[in-house]
Scaffold this motif. Structure first.
Motif, PDB file in Angstrom:
ATOM      1  N   ASP A 294       0.834  -1.195   0.000  1.00  0.00           N
ATOM      2  CA  ASP A 294       0.000   0.000   0.000  1.00  0.00           C
ATOM      3  C   ASP A 294       0.879   1.259   0.000  1.00  0.00           C
ATOM      4  O   ASP A 294       0.591   2.229  -0.714  1.00  0.00           O
ATOM      5  N   ILE A 295       1.951   1.227   0.771  1.00  0.00           N
ATOM      6  CA  ILE A 295       2.900   2.346   0.780  1.00  0.00           C
ATOM      7  C   ILE A 295       3.500   2.544  -0.605  1.00  0.00           C
ATOM      8  O   ILE A 295       3.622   3.668  -1.107  1.00  0.00           O
ATOM      9  N   VAL A 296       3.868   1.438  -1.239  1.00  0.00           N
ATOM     10  CA  VAL A 296       4.480   1.488  -2.573  1.00  0.00           C
ATOM     11  C   VAL A 296       3.502   2.062  -3.599  1.00  0.00           C
ATOM     12  O   VAL A 296       3.860   2.924  -4.411  1.00  0.00           O
ATOM     13  N   ARG A 297       2.260   1.586  -3.588  1.00  0.00           N
ATOM     14  CA  ARG A 297       1.273   2.080  -4.560  1.00  0.00           C
ATOM     15  C   ARG A 297       1.016   3.580  -4.376  1.00  0.00           C
ATOM     16  O   ARG A 297       0.937   4.330  -5.355  1.00  0.00           O
ATOM     17  N   THR A 298       0.876   4.007  -3.137  1.00  0.00           N
ATOM     18  CA  THR A 298       0.631   5.424  -2.856  1.00  0.00           C
ATOM     19  C   THR A 298       1.806   6.280  -3.322  1.00  0.00           C
ATOM     20  O   THR A 298       1.625   7.338  -3.938  1.00  0.00           O
ATOM     21  N   ALA A 299       3.013   5.819  -3.049  1.00  0.00           N
ATOM     22  CA  ALA A 299       4.210   6.561  -3.447  1.00  0.00           C
ATOM     23  C   ALA A 299       4.332   6.646  -4.960  1.00  0.00           C
ATOM     24  O   ALA A 299       4.733   7.683  -5.506  1.00  0.00           O
ATOM     25  N   ALA A 300       3.997   5.551  -5.664  1.00  0.00           N
ATOM     26  CA  ALA A 300       4.073   5.557  -7.123  1.00  0.00           C
ATOM     27  C   ALA A 300       3.066   6.531  -7.721  1.00  0.00           C
ATOM     28  O   ALA A 300       3.369   7.255  -8.676  1.00  0.00           O
TER      29      ALA A 300
END
Length: 435
Positions: A330-336
């Motif tokens: 979830d952190i990765v998707r938000t950052a992307a």
């Protein structure tokens, strides 16, 4: 356009990864062709090969054709093993990779360092474009965010830690075990730390490139001379090979079959590995962390030798702690998504500059008139300062909403509309100016 071509342990076997790895320099040169891309970063690790391209207008098919030619693989063979990520998906993939989410051992910590070294190498050779610099710098930020917020990298084990756990029951007494480390690079340092964590005391290091003495001196272990390798192998209980050779260093001819017999192979796909069928005097355990291989596969056929390679290690990778992984993704998707939005906002910069230049030009004209009047004694200095501050505040207020809207349009992929509106409203430069 950002493009990522990736071949990893999920879609390709070790043999195919080795074929690509052997041509890393050729591939890097080919993909760095200015006619193909403005920038290129190649990430090659023990279980993946990835190329990140800053290539506006480049179709994925063209990139695949270039990679196929550089690797000597057929387009069909490469397409079956290669995944292509574009735009936001490329950013999300790199952020996941740097956070250890795409590793065979989910959460491994070493990958972040490998990602950092990949952009460092590209920068040193002039292949890193501004866009790729931003992408990889943000990947480092996201990796740290995942580490601190989820603890996934703390829970996850590196591949060498996993390999040592798999041979733990074979070794028995780590303090008495004679270990030979082959290689002196970054992964050799991680391997040495893992060996010491298990209690290994008798460790020698051999370097095909001749750096054993320096590595041994800085790490407090014993160097093995080039002409002493065969003798060392006869006395060694465990070999951990992680050198960057292009052909197997340890071939079957270096091993004899007179030491032990009856040792079962690393063949169990799930659960703990089977115990030996009968006692052995001293098995020789070989762990090959290299890509390309450091140890020829047929060495596994020598009696009394057990070979554990990357494919087998990956089969025994543990199931990740699902809660931590879900939070990390979830952190990765938000950052992307945020990275992509900020990239889009940069498309609004020309229109923003045009708008601000127009407003600030009028502002400076008015301020100049007020200062001239103050110099002539027509107004008091205090009143001049107050008026200047009020006008600057007013200009900021007037610019705020158009600035926000231009950025919103850019995030929606409509930066061209915003730029057109600004040019239409303000007219040509020669027609502008205050009254």
């Amino acid at each position: 356009m950002l493009l990522c071509l990736t071949v990893d342990h999920r879609n390709a076997d070790l043999a195919l990864l080795e074929r690509i790895e052997r041509r890393t320099d050729t591939v890097t040169t080919a993909l760095s062709d200015p006619e193909l891309a403005r920038g290129a970063v190649v990430l090659a690790t023990c279980n993946r090969f990835e190329a990140y391209l800053d290539a506006p207008g480049l179709a994925p098919e063209q990139a695949l054709d270039g990679l196929a030619r550089a690797t000597g693989l057929s387009r069909t063979e490469l397409s079956a093993a290669c995944s292509v990520h574009r735009g936001e998906a490329a950013a999300e993939h790199l952020f996941a990779v740097s956070s250890g989410l795409e590793s065979a051992s989910v959460g491994e910590a070493e990958i972040a360092g490998q990602v950092r070294r990949a952009i460092d190498a590209a920068r040193a050779s002039g292949r890193a474009s501004t866009e790729l610099e931003r992408l990889f710098q943000q990947a480092m930020v996201v990796s740290k965010r995942v580490k601190h917020r989820t603890g996934l990298q703390t829970r996850g084990r590196s591949l060498v830690q996993l390999a040592l756990a798999l041979v733990d029951s074979r070794v028995g007494d780590w303090q008495a075990c004679r270990v030979l480390l082959i290689g002196t690079g970054a992964y050799a340092g991680a391997s040495l730390a893992a060996l010491r964590a298990h209690g290994a005391k008798h460790i020698g290091v051999y370097s095909p490139s001749g750096r054993a003495d320096a590595f041994a001196d800085s790490h407090g272990i014993r160097p093995v001379a080039r002409d002493a390798l065969d003798a060392e192998l006869r006395d060694t209980d465990l070999v951990v090979a992680c050198s960057t050779v292009h052909e197997p260093l340890l071939t079957r001819e270096r091993f004899d079959d007179t030491v032990t017999e009856g040792s079962p192979p690393f063949c169990s796909r799930f659960g703990r590995l089977p115990a030996p069928e009968r006692s052995r005097t001293r098995p020789r355990l070989l762990i090959d962390m290299g890509l390309p291989r450091n140890i020829a596969p047929d060495v596994a056929g020598v009696a009394g030798v057990e070979l554990l390679d990357l494919e087998t290690i990956a089969l025994h990778a543990p199931i990740p702690e699902l809660g931590a992984e879900l939070e990390a993704r979830d952190i990765v998707r938000t950052a992307a998504a945020e990275f992509t939005a900020l990239r889009a906002e940069r498309d609004a910069i020309p229109a923003l500059r045009e708008l601000r230049s127009f407003v600030n030009g009028i502002l400076e004209d008015e301020l100049s008139r007020i200062r001239d009047r103050a110099t002539g004694g027509a107004t008091e200095p205090d009143h001049t300062a107050e008026t200047e501050a009020a006008l600057r505040h007013l200009a900021g207020r007037l610019l705020h909403r158009p600035t926000v809207r231009l950025r919103e349009l850019a995030r929606e992929g409509r930066a061209g509309e915003g730029a057109g509106a600004v040019s239409t409203l303000l007219g040509e430069p020669s027609t502008r100016g205050g009254s």
